[in-house]
Design an enzyme around this catalytic site. Structure first.
Site, PDB file in Angstrom:
ATOM      1  N   SER A 138      13.527 -11.887 -39.706  1.00  0.00           N
ATOM      2  CA  SER A 138      14.186 -13.154 -40.047  1.00  0.00           C
ATOM      3  C   SER A 138      15.564 -13.155 -39.402  1.00  0.00           C
ATOM      4  O   SER A 138      16.146 -12.083 -39.183  1.00  0.00           O
ATOM      5  CB  SER A 138      14.341 -13.261 -41.563  1.00  0.00           C
ATOM      6  OG  SER A 138      15.117 -14.405 -41.900  1.00  0.00           O
ATOM      7  N   TYR A 151      17.033 -10.615 -50.203  1.00  0.00           N
ATOM      8  CA  TYR A 151      16.065 -10.941 -49.140  1.00  0.00           C
ATOM      9  C   TYR A 151      16.612 -10.475 -47.794  1.00  0.00           C
ATOM     10  O   TYR A 151      15.909  -9.822 -47.009  1.00  0.00           O
ATOM     11  CB  TYR A 151      15.796 -12.446 -49.121  1.00  0.00           C
ATOM     12  CG  TYR A 151      14.945 -12.897 -47.951  1.00  0.00           C
ATOM     13  CD1 TYR A 151      13.584 -12.596 -47.899  1.00  0.00           C
ATOM     14  CD2 TYR A 151      15.497 -13.622 -46.890  1.00  0.00           C
ATOM     15  CE1 TYR A 151      12.802 -13.001 -46.825  1.00  0.00           C
ATOM     16  CE2 TYR A 151      14.726 -14.027 -45.820  1.00  0.00           C
ATOM     17  CZ  TYR A 151      13.387 -13.713 -45.788  1.00  0.00           C
ATOM     18  OH  TYR A 151      12.615 -14.105 -44.718  1.00  0.00           O
TER      19      TYR A 151
HETATM   20  O1  NJP Z   1       5.640 -17.994 -45.930  1.00  0.00           O
HETATM   21  P1  NJP Z   1       4.447 -18.505 -46.845  1.00  0.00           P
HETATM   22  P2  NJP Z   1       5.808 -17.870 -44.337  1.00  0.00           P
HETATM   23  N1  NJP Z   1       0.502  -9.343 -50.636  1.00  0.00           N
HETATM   24  O2  NJP Z   1       4.964 -18.391 -48.226  1.00  0.00           O
HETATM   25  C1  NJP Z   1       1.376 -13.712 -48.217  1.00  0.00           C
HETATM   26  C2  NJP Z   1       9.186 -14.745 -42.808  1.00  0.00           C
HETATM   27  N2  NJP Z   1      10.127 -15.840 -42.608  1.00  0.00           N
HETATM   28  O3  NJP Z   1       4.529 -17.999 -43.644  1.00  0.00           O
HETATM   29  O4  NJP Z   1      -0.911 -13.442 -50.959  1.00  0.00           O
HETATM   30  C3  NJP Z   1      -0.181  -9.925 -49.650  1.00  0.00           C
HETATM   31  O5  NJP Z   1       3.934 -19.818 -46.363  1.00  0.00           O
HETATM   32  C4  NJP Z   1       0.937 -15.062 -48.745  1.00  0.00           C
HETATM   33  O6  NJP Z   1      -0.422 -15.020 -49.149  1.00  0.00           O
HETATM   34  P3  NJP Z   1      -0.927 -14.896 -50.681  1.00  0.00           P
HETATM   35  C5  NJP Z   1       8.971 -14.394 -44.259  1.00  0.00           C
HETATM   36  O7  NJP Z   1       9.972 -13.543 -44.753  1.00  0.00           O
HETATM   37  C6  NJP Z   1       9.837 -17.108 -42.998  1.00  0.00           C
HETATM   38  O8  NJP Z   1       6.919 -18.729 -43.931  1.00  0.00           O
HETATM   39  O9  NJP Z   1      -2.304 -15.456 -50.595  1.00  0.00           O
HETATM   40  N3  NJP Z   1       0.180 -11.075 -49.086  1.00  0.00           N
HETATM   41  C7  NJP Z   1       1.024 -15.923 -47.505  1.00  0.00           C
HETATM   42  O10 NJP Z   1      -0.121 -15.791 -46.709  1.00  0.00           O
HETATM   43  C8  NJP Z   1       7.624 -13.711 -44.194  1.00  0.00           C
HETATM   44  O11 NJP Z   1       7.764 -12.350 -43.896  1.00  0.00           O
HETATM   45  C9  NJP Z   1      10.768 -18.124 -42.820  1.00  0.00           C
HETATM   46  O12 NJP Z   1       0.025 -15.681 -51.535  1.00  0.00           O
HETATM   47  C10 NJP Z   1       1.281 -11.678 -49.570  1.00  0.00           C
HETATM   48  C11 NJP Z   1       2.206 -15.335 -46.773  1.00  0.00           C
HETATM   49  O13 NJP Z   1       2.408 -14.008 -47.254  1.00  0.00           O
HETATM   50  C12 NJP Z   1       6.920 -14.405 -43.045  1.00  0.00           C
HETATM   51  O14 NJP Z   1       7.915 -15.118 -42.327  1.00  0.00           O
HETATM   52  C13 NJP Z   1      11.989 -17.842 -42.249  1.00  0.00           C
HETATM   53  C14 NJP Z   1       2.047 -11.140 -50.603  1.00  0.00           C
HETATM   54  C15 NJP Z   1       3.477 -16.123 -47.016  1.00  0.00           C
HETATM   55  O15 NJP Z   1       3.308 -17.426 -46.584  1.00  0.00           O
HETATM   56  C16 NJP Z   1       5.831 -15.375 -43.441  1.00  0.00           C
HETATM   57  O16 NJP Z   1       6.346 -16.367 -44.284  1.00  0.00           O
HETATM   58  C17 NJP Z   1      12.258 -16.542 -41.862  1.00  0.00           C
HETATM   59  C18 NJP Z   1       1.607  -9.905 -51.134  1.00  0.00           C
HETATM   60  N4  NJP Z   1       2.266  -9.327 -52.137  1.00  0.00           N
HETATM   61  C19 NJP Z   1      11.315 -15.541 -42.051  1.00  0.00           C
HETATM   62  N5  NJP Z   1       3.078 -11.971 -50.872  1.00  0.00           N
HETATM   63  C20 NJP Z   1      10.511 -19.536 -43.235  1.00  0.00           C
HETATM   64  N6  NJP Z   1       9.292 -19.918 -43.553  1.00  0.00           N
HETATM   65  O17 NJP Z   1      11.464 -20.354 -43.247  1.00  0.00           O
HETATM   66  C21 NJP Z   1       2.969 -13.004 -50.038  1.00  0.00           C
HETATM   67  O18 NJP Z   1      13.452 -16.280 -41.325  1.00  0.00           O
HETATM   68  N7  NJP Z   1       1.883 -12.833 -49.241  1.00  0.00           N
END
Ligand code: NJP
Length: 263
Positions: A138, A151
């Site tokens: 990020s 974070y």
């Molecule tokens: O977020 P979101 P993003 N075990 O919430 C999964 C970084 N980032 O795609 O488990 C396994 O739409 C969750 O799946 P589920 C951010 O830090 C973002 O934007 O089914 N999986 C979903 O598929 C992150 O590292 C922004 O709920 C787990 C996914 O993760 C990455 O981008 C800005 C889980 C999250 O989807 C992807 O985020 C930035 C677990 N314990 C960095 N917990 C931004 N969007 O603005 C969650 O700088 N997931």
């Protein structure tokens, strides 16, 4: 490494950036394994993987569950060539108010979840003398982001991890990339309970991050920013830290004033 005909495993691929990466890799001819906690959402992503995919349900904070999921995918699709460690969660609010449980969850998912997944695949990649690991970091992992202190800390950890690992595994033909997005149009803000509400910088589509991930793999790029202009801000952080602090204070002046008014 071209992704065509390779096996690409993506964590956190049930939606958002991870799903976009999975779809982009499949469109370029990869066999793609997707991991997350939500089986139904993974099944929906699977339908978009050009018939060359597999799913595995796991919470990445559970080392043995991640290990089992990665082994299941390898059994179905073949040994992993590329691991994209994307699963992550956010938290928004003043550091003074964050609860210990939330701190622990952030570290478990963002730091330990990343480390567990990489540790599981690395010995096989070393033995095969090939592979590529991408972590999704990020801009908050390069410039401390006010009201996201924990974070930010978890994402700074990813920078140190990948910087060290890249040198360790290069002799074995393994590449390591970190892709640092700014705001992205996903459910990330809603999932942390605070949708992104700033006018600038403008969020980019998840597909832009996915393209950057594929590009980082195929051109073996060490670190990438999406959009690229964030790279300049990071250079300023290192060269003129006082200027960056001034700019960050200015940019967050409304939030800082609102917080002060409550204490
Ligand atoms: O977020 P979101 P993003 N075990 O919430 C999964 C970084 N980032 O795609 O488990 C396994 O739409 C969750 O799946 P589920 C951010 O830090 C973002 O934007 O089914 N999986 C979903 O598929 C992150 O590292 C922004 O709920 C787990 C996914 O993760 C990455 O981008 C800005 C889980 C999250 O989807 C992807 O985020 C930035 C677990 N314990 C960095 N917990 C931004 N969007 O603005 C969650 O700088 N997931």
């Amino acid at each position: 490494m071209r992704v065509r005909d390779k096996t690409v495993f993506v964590t956190g691929a049930s939606r958002g950036i991870g799903a976009a990466v999975a779809i982009a890799a499949a469109a370029r001819g990869a066999r793609v394994g997707v991991i997350a906690r939500s089986g139904n959402d993974l099944d929906a992503v699977l339908t978009r993987l050009e018939g060359r995919g597999a799913t595995a349900v796991a919470d990445v904070s559970d080392a043995s569950a991640v290990s089992a999921a990665l082994q299941t995918l390898a059994g179905e699709l073949g040994p992993v060539d590329v691991l994209v460690v994307n699963a992550g969660i956010g938290a928004y609010g003043p550091f003074a108010d964050i609860e210990p449980e939330e701190i622990e969850r952030l570290v478990q998912v963002n730091v330990l979840g990343t480390i567990h997944a990489i540790r599981e695949v690395l010995p096989g990649m070393i033995a095969r003398r090939r592979g590529h690991i991408v972590t999704i970091g990020s801009i908050a992992g390069r410039i401390g982001s006010p009201f996201e202190a924990v974070y930010s800390a978890t994402k700074f950890a990813g920078v140190g991890l990948t910087e060290a690992l890249a040198v360790e595994v290069e002799p074995y033909g393994i590449g390591v990339s970190i892709v640092n997005p700014g705001p992205v149009e996903t459910n990330f803000g809603a999932a942390r309970g605070h949708p992104y509400d700033r006018e600038r910088p403008k969020p980019v589509p998840a597909e832009d991050v996915a393209d950057a991930v594929v590009d980082a793999i195929e051109k073996n790029k060490r670190e990438v920013y999406v959009p690229r202009s964030f790279g300049a801000a990071v250079a300023i952080r290192h060269l003129v830290p006082g200027l960056l602090r001034w700019g960050t204070r200015r940019s967050f002046r409304k939030e800082l004033a609102a917080d002060k008014a409550t204490r």
